[in-house]
Design a protein around this motif. Structure first.
Motif, mmCIF file in Angstrom:
data_model
loop_
_atom_site.group_PDB
_atom_site.id
_atom_site.type_symbol
_atom_site.label_atom_id
_atom_site.label_comp_id
_atom_site.label_asym_id
_atom_site.label_seq_id
_atom_site.Cartn_x
_atom_site.Cartn_y
_atom_site.Cartn_z
ATOM 1 N N TYR A 111 2.113 6.568 4.756
ATOM 2 C CA TYR A 111 1.031 7.021 3.875
ATOM 3 C C TYR A 111 -0.238 7.157 4.698
ATOM 4 N N ASP A 112 -1.167 7.940 4.178
ATOM 5 C CA ASP A 112 -2.476 8.116 4.812
ATOM 6 C C ASP A 112 -3.484 7.319 4.005
ATOM 7 N N SER A 113 -4.047 6.292 4.618
ATOM 8 C CA SER A 113 -4.969 5.406 3.916
ATOM 9 C C SER A 113 -6.189 6.140 3.386
ATOM 10 N N ASN A 114 -6.547 7.257 4.019
ATOM 11 C CA ASN A 114 -7.747 7.993 3.624
ATOM 12 C C ASN A 114 -7.475 9.128 2.643
ATOM 13 N N LYS A 115 -6.205 9.495 2.462
ATOM 14 C CA LYS A 115 -5.884 10.639 1.603
ATOM 15 C C LYS A 115 -4.987 10.278 0.419
ATOM 16 N N ASP A 116 -4.064 9.344 0.612
ATOM 17 C CA ASP A 116 -3.070 9.061 -0.428
ATOM 18 C C ASP A 116 -3.505 7.966 -1.394
ATOM 19 N N TYR A 118 -7.098 -0.554 -4.961
ATOM 20 C CA TYR A 118 -6.862 0.848 -4.619
ATOM 21 C C TYR A 118 -5.835 1.415 -5.600
ATOM 22 N N MET A 119 -5.932 2.717 -5.854
ATOM 23 C CA MET A 119 -4.980 3.398 -6.713
ATOM 24 C C MET A 119 -4.527 4.690 -6.029
ATOM 25 N N PRO A 120 -3.423 5.287 -6.502
ATOM 26 C CA PRO A 120 -2.990 6.564 -5.910
ATOM 27 C C PRO A 120 -4.099 7.609 -6.022
ATOM 28 N N ALA A 121 -4.186 8.466 -5.034
ATOM 29 C CA ALA A 121 -5.268 9.453 -4.994
ATOM 30 C C ALA A 121 -5.241 10.393 -6.195
ATOM 31 N N ALA A 122 -4.076 10.574 -6.815
ATOM 32 C CA ALA A 122 -3.955 11.478 -7.956
ATOM 33 C C ALA A 122 -4.476 10.872 -9.256
ATOM 34 N N THR A 123 -4.876 9.613 -9.213
ATOM 35 C CA THR A 123 -5.368 8.951 -10.422
ATOM 36 C C THR A 123 -6.582 9.685 -10.981
ATOM 37 N N PRO A 124 -6.551 10.052 -12.264
ATOM 38 C CA PRO A 124 -7.716 10.730 -12.857
ATOM 39 C C PRO A 124 -8.971 9.885 -12.746
ATOM 40 N N LYS A 125 -10.097 10.559 -12.597
ATOM 41 C CA LYS A 125 -11.372 9.847 -12.453
ATOM 42 C C LYS A 125 -11.657 8.932 -13.632
ATOM 43 N N ALA A 126 -11.236 9.329 -14.822
ATOM 44 C CA ALA A 126 -11.486 8.489 -15.992
ATOM 45 C C ALA A 126 -10.774 7.152 -15.882
ATOM 46 N N VAL A 127 -9.563 7.170 -15.315
ATOM 47 C CA VAL A 127 -8.810 5.923 -15.123
ATOM 48 C C VAL A 127 -9.462 5.084 -14.036
ATOM 49 N N GLN A 128 -9.852 5.734 -12.950
ATOM 50 C CA GLN A 128 -10.531 5.013 -11.872
ATOM 51 C C GLN A 128 -11.783 4.314 -12.398
ATOM 52 N N GLN A 129 -12.555 5.028 -13.185
ATOM 53 C CA GLN A 129 -13.793 4.459 -13.715
ATOM 54 C C GLN A 129 -13.508 3.282 -14.636
ATOM 55 N N ALA A 166 -18.599 4.552 -5.381
ATOM 56 C CA ALA A 166 -19.074 5.367 -4.258
ATOM 57 C C ALA A 166 -19.392 4.494 -3.045
ATOM 58 N N ASP A 167 -19.998 3.339 -3.293
ATOM 59 C CA ASP A 167 -20.312 2.423 -2.190
ATOM 60 C C ASP A 167 -19.042 1.857 -1.565
ATOM 61 N N PHE A 168 -18.027 1.581 -2.412
ATOM 62 C CA PHE A 168 -16.758 1.062 -1.889
ATOM 63 C C PHE A 168 -16.083 2.114 -1.011
ATOM 64 N N ILE A 169 -16.101 3.355 -1.441
ATOM 65 C CA ILE A 169 -15.509 4.428 -0.635
ATOM 66 C C ILE A 169 -16.235 4.554 0.703
ATOM 67 N N ALA A 170 -17.565 4.497 0.672
ATOM 68 C CA ALA A 170 -18.342 4.573 1.918
ATOM 69 C C ALA A 170 -18.045 3.368 2.810
ATOM 70 N N ALA A 222 0.840 -1.206 0.000
ATOM 71 C CA ALA A 222 0.000 0.000 0.000
ATOM 72 C C ALA A 222 0.869 1.249 0.000
ATOM 73 N N ASP A 223 1.944 1.222 0.784
ATOM 74 C CA ASP A 223 2.856 2.361 0.860
ATOM 75 C C ASP A 223 3.497 2.633 -0.508
ATOM 76 N N ALA A 224 3.966 1.558 -1.163
ATOM 77 C CA ALA A 224 4.605 1.714 -2.471
ATOM 78 C C ALA A 224 3.626 2.257 -3.504
ATOM 79 N N THR A 225 2.388 1.817 -3.419
ATOM 80 C CA THR A 225 1.364 2.304 -4.364
ATOM 81 C C THR A 225 1.062 3.774 -4.108
ATOM 82 N N ALA A 226 0.914 4.138 -2.855
ATOM 83 C CA ALA A 226 0.605 5.523 -2.512
ATOM 84 C C ALA A 226 1.691 6.477 -3.008
ATOM 85 N N LYS A 227 2.929 6.006 -3.012
ATOM 86 C CA LYS A 227 4.058 6.856 -3.391
ATOM 87 C C LYS A 227 4.450 6.719 -4.858
#
Length: 323
Positions: A109-114, A255-266, A298-302, A78-83
């Motif tokens: 890393y911050d599990s809720n932010k990174d 999980y992906m880095p928080a900077a991942t564009p929404k299009a990639v996440q989707q 959205a459900d996964f995030i919740a 998780a740490d390596a992915t976040a960074k």
């Protein structure tokens, strides 16, 4: 001029880790994707990751390279992915790294932010198993025995802060018993001693113990899920055994880095959900007790947020610490 403009755009796309998708395009992935795993090959997280990767690669038209980085309660991956900054790294997240360890360890890393939850895969229940030499065939019998001999029953875990550890601590609190924690470096050595009788019980995950249960080497007393598991239909839940508070599952999701564009996440979310809907994937994972549960992002995030809060409350209430 047009050629120069195209050349500049190509150079810019090469420099940006997300390529054209950073601007809403559809070129991702532009190279093989790394799927990091926080446990050693052969464990539950690894099984989930490889089952997804085998089918996800063809859908994304790129290789999905599973990379194991075991250690520190699954948090190294998780740490390596976040960074990561290459735009092609994600992690098969597990409850340990994303909802439990942040309350017990000082992490980089911050599990809720990174990191951002992208695609939920499923969950496997923990199973309360005991050695065949222990004179308990039901949860009430185990509780009675533990109360009769305080501190004499040892429970194994794959390490402090694992779901096995957390489940046993909840059990101690709910049942009002005194049992002794014996942490190991992984499930494999813990199960060797459990089968051998050096320790008497464990709340291990289904993939780790299903073989020993079916071969008769360990005796299952209950599963920690809300419903009985299809692989062990004769085994009651902890709620049916009188302890509804003991409900713990090892859940998994990408999980992906928080900077991942929404299009990639989707895109990843949609393709992973296609994978877990495939009959071959369902058969492969349900064979080790996995319960596949598609969710919207959205459900996964919740769900992530709720689990993070729930385990934080449990850890604080039971004063669970890692020495």
């Amino acid at each position: 001029m047009k050629r120069r403009a195209m050349s500049a755009a190509a150079v810019l796309a090469a420099l940006l880790p997300w390529g054209a998708l950073a601007q809403g395009g559809g070129d991702w992935p532009g190279k093989p994707v790394r799927l990091l795993v926080g446990s050693a090959p052969g464990g539950g997280t690894d099984a989930m990751a490889r089952a997804v990767a085998d089918r996800l690669g063809p859908l994304l038209k790129q290789a999905i390279v599973v990379e194991n980085r075991p250690g520190v309660s699954n948090t190294l991956a998780a740490d390596a992915t976040a960074k990561s900054t290459d735009g092609h790294t994600m992690v098969m997240g597990v409850v340990t790294a994303h909802a439990i360890a942040p309350h017990l360890l000082k992490l980089g890393y911050d599990s809720n932010k990174d990191l951002v939850p992208v695609a939920f895969v499923g969950a496997v229940p923990n199973v309360l198993v005991v050695s065949n030499g222990l004179a308990a065939r039901t949860v009430p019998e185990l509780v009675a025995l533990a109360k009769k001999e305080p501190g004499k029953i040892n429970y194994a875990s794959s390490g402090a802060g694992s779901t096995q550890h957390i489940a046993a601590e909840i059990f101690k609190d709910a049942a009002g018993v005194d049992i002794t924690h014996v942490p190991y470096k992984g499930s494999a050595p813990a199960l060797i001693d459990l089968v051998g009788g050096q320790v008497q019980m464990s709340f291990d995950t289904m993939p780790s113990v299903i073989g020993q249960i079916k071969s008769g080497k360990l005796r299952p007393l209950a599963v920690t899920s809300a419903q009985r598991n299809a692989q062990l239909p004769q085994v009651p839940t902890m709620a049916e055994s009188g302890l509804p508070a003991v409900q713990v599952s090892a859940w998994y999701g990408v999980y992906m880095p928080a900077a991942t564009p929404k299009a990639v996440q989707q895109k990843v979310h949609d393709e992973v959900n296609k994978v877990i809907a495939m009959p071959e994937t369902k058969t492969r994972l349900e064979a080790v007790g996995a319960e596949l549960t598609p969710m919207s992002q959205a459900d996964f995030i919740a769900f992530h947020n709720a689990e993070y809060q729930r385990y934080g409350d449990i850890i604080r209430k039971n004063q669970i610490k890692i020495d």
